[in-house]
Structure formats: C-alpha cells, structure tokens
Motif scaffolding. Sequence first.
Motif, PDB file in Angstrom:
ATOM      1  N   TYR A 118      42.527  56.938 -14.347  1.00 60.15           N
ATOM      2  CA  TYR A 118      41.677  56.636 -15.501  1.00 60.15           C
ATOM      3  C   TYR A 118      42.172  55.368 -16.186  1.00 60.15           C
ATOM      4  O   TYR A 118      43.379  55.173 -16.347  1.00 60.15           O
ATOM      5  CB  TYR A 118      41.713  57.775 -16.513  1.00 60.15           C
ATOM      6  N   VAL A 119      41.223  54.549 -16.588  1.00 59.77           N
ATOM      7  CA  VAL A 119      41.549  53.338 -17.348  1.00 59.77           C
ATOM      8  C   VAL A 119      40.770  53.374 -18.658  1.00 59.77           C
ATOM      9  O   VAL A 119      39.561  53.611 -18.662  1.00 59.77           O
ATOM     10  CB  VAL A 119      41.172  52.063 -16.576  1.00 59.77           C
ATOM     11  N   THR A 120      41.453  53.142 -19.736  1.00 56.64           N
ATOM     12  CA  THR A 120      40.815  53.051 -21.041  1.00 56.64           C
ATOM     13  C   THR A 120      41.190  51.702 -21.640  1.00 56.64           C
ATOM     14  O   THR A 120      42.362  51.310 -21.626  1.00 56.64           O
ATOM     15  CB  THR A 120      41.296  54.185 -21.967  1.00 56.64           C
ATOM     16  N   GLY A 121      40.193  50.992 -22.154  1.00 55.24           N
ATOM     17  CA  GLY A 121      40.495  49.685 -22.724  1.00 55.24           C
ATOM     18  C   GLY A 121      39.324  49.138 -23.496  1.00 55.24           C
ATOM     19  O   GLY A 121      38.417  49.878 -23.903  1.00 55.24           O
ATOM     20  N   VAL A 122      39.333  47.842 -23.654  1.00 52.79           N
ATOM     21  CA  VAL A 122      38.305  47.180 -24.462  1.00 52.79           C
ATOM     22  C   VAL A 122      36.963  47.255 -23.741  1.00 52.79           C
ATOM     23  O   VAL A 122      36.861  46.942 -22.552  1.00 52.79           O
ATOM     24  CB  VAL A 122      38.693  45.705 -24.700  1.00 52.79           C
ATOM     25  N   LYS A 123      35.950  47.686 -24.482  1.00 50.14           N
ATOM     26  CA  LYS A 123      34.654  47.939 -23.854  1.00 50.14           C
ATOM     27  C   LYS A 123      34.070  46.657 -23.264  1.00 50.14           C
ATOM     28  O   LYS A 123      34.271  45.560 -23.778  1.00 50.14           O
ATOM     29  CB  LYS A 123      33.678  48.529 -24.858  1.00 50.14           C
TER      30      LYS A 123
END
Lengths: 163, 161
Positions: free
Chosen positions: B86-91
């Motif tokens: 999973y990667v979460t970051g700036v949209k």
Amino acid sequence: MNMTVLKALGIAGVAFASASPAFAQSATGDASVKILTAITVTKSSDLYFGKVLASASAATVDIAENGSRTCGTGLSCYDTATAGGFSVTGTDGETVTVAIDNPNISLSDGKGNSMDVALSTSTSTLTLAGGSGSFNIAGSLSVGANQAAGDYTGQYSVSVDYQ
Amino acid sequence: MIPPVIRRPIPIAVLGLAIAALPTGWAPLAAQQSTTAPIVEEGAQVDFGIVVPSGEAGAISITPGGAQLCSPTLTCLGGQREGLIYVTGVKDELVTILIGDALLSNGSATLHARFRPSDPYLILRPGRRKNAFGVTGTLAIEPHQPAGSYSGTYDIIVEYQ
C-alpha cells in the motif's frame, strides 16, 4: 495597489500548484518459500500369499496388512505369508497421501493361467515423523476351482505425494 | 449628488495576519508536498508456496493474480500468494515503484528471488486512501536445493515524479 496584490497572489498560486514533491520512501517486503525433500518410496516386503493347495471349489486367500492370512474354505495354505510393505522418506512433519495405482491386478503363471487379486490399504495419508513412515498393503487372492499349479506373479504400484 | 467612490487598498499587513492565524499544523500546499514522503506499507507478503526440487535447476514464478508457474523440473504444491503493498501520499501525484532482488535463506542455504510490481507507476488517489499494487516474482531453485523454510526481505522504493 489592488492589482499589484492580485498579481502577486496569482504567481504564488501557480508556484504552489506546480511544486512537485521530490521525496521517495523505501520500505521492505517479506517473501518466503518452503522447500520439501523429494519423496522416496521403497518396497520393504512383497505381498506374498504363500503356497496354496487348490480344491475343486473356488475360494480366496486373504492377507491382512499385519500379514495374517485367512485361507478360504477348501484351500490349504502353507509357508509364511507377508503383506506388502513400503517405507517412505520425505520432509519431517509433512503429510503425504498414499494410493494404490492399480488396486485390482492379475497374477499369471506365464502359461495362460491367472488369478485375480484385490489390493487395499487402510493408509490414505501418512505423516512423516522424523522424515519417514511406512504403510502396508493387504490382498485378497481369488483362487479358481482346480486352479492350475504353478508360480503366479504380478505387479502393482503405489503413489505417495505430498498433501 | 453622487457620493464619491472610495477605493481602499487591501492592507498587506492584514493578509499576513490571516495566514498567521490559520490552525496549527496547516502548511501551504507546496510546503506539504515537498516534505511528505509517501507512506509504504506491506499488506501481504510474497509466498512462493511449497516446492519439491529435483536434480535439475528450475524456477517458480508467482503471476499477477497469484497463480504458481513451475518449471517441469520442479513439483509445486500450491500455497503461493502474491504480495500486496500500500502507498499513501499526496493525491494525484505519480509515483514510480522500484523493487530490488532478494536472497531467501533457511539459515544455511539461500535462494535468489527477483520481484516485480504489478505496475511500475501509480497515481495516488485522493483522500489519503491506501493505493495498492501487487508484487510478483520468480524464485530460482538449484539442483537438490536443501529442504527448509526460506524467508527474506526485498526493498521497495516509491518515489514521486
């Protein structure tokens, strides 16, 4: 004065929108595999019905997995019978399945005479404690009326696979 | 009589004060983007499953979707699983994904594994949602590979473009 402020804000907005983050992130993932030892199956004893004196009536000779023999009515049985036996090696603690590939075979004397044998085993799975295990094969030999004398032989095969 | 129109310039000092009064923790967008690295989390590990080697070399691969491809020289018994990251970051940002090779070990013997992301690029969706990608790979099996449970780690680099 108004115009100056608005222009300044507009330029700032463009700058914000076009700013691109340059940061990277590293992380680790996990991977695994289980390697098993190849299975070996070795015959430890033949299925041997012994010596049988046929009669005028058909009957069976049964060999249990423990090697005990039941001689059918009218037949006379001699010699020490043995159940089929196999030893298995593989990976310690793994469970394997056991199957008789051809549970119904025919024994032949090579002169045109034959007898049928039904094979069975109570072992369908086997856990290789210490990396080894064993199982036995029982058989029921159908002796015909006035079965011709001779040495009858045949073959069967078993399959052992990791579950 | 028409009253005169009075135009009052926006005081710069007032604008500055307004920015200063924003809630604690807020930062201008550009500052957020340049200081926030993507968060990378493992959802599921890659599992090549159970393999019985032979006297010849072979390879086992996990395909996208999680199927197990096995060389004819090997006996593969299932139990495989595709990895999940999973990667979460700036949209709306585009990130590139790089994955390194790894050695799996049982404590004495090793196996060489190569990994691939399901997609080398990913556009991050808004709302700080977890953006998933799969990890597949190929594991080389040597002749008479010693039995055992092998494990190891591989490196993942996720970078904004």
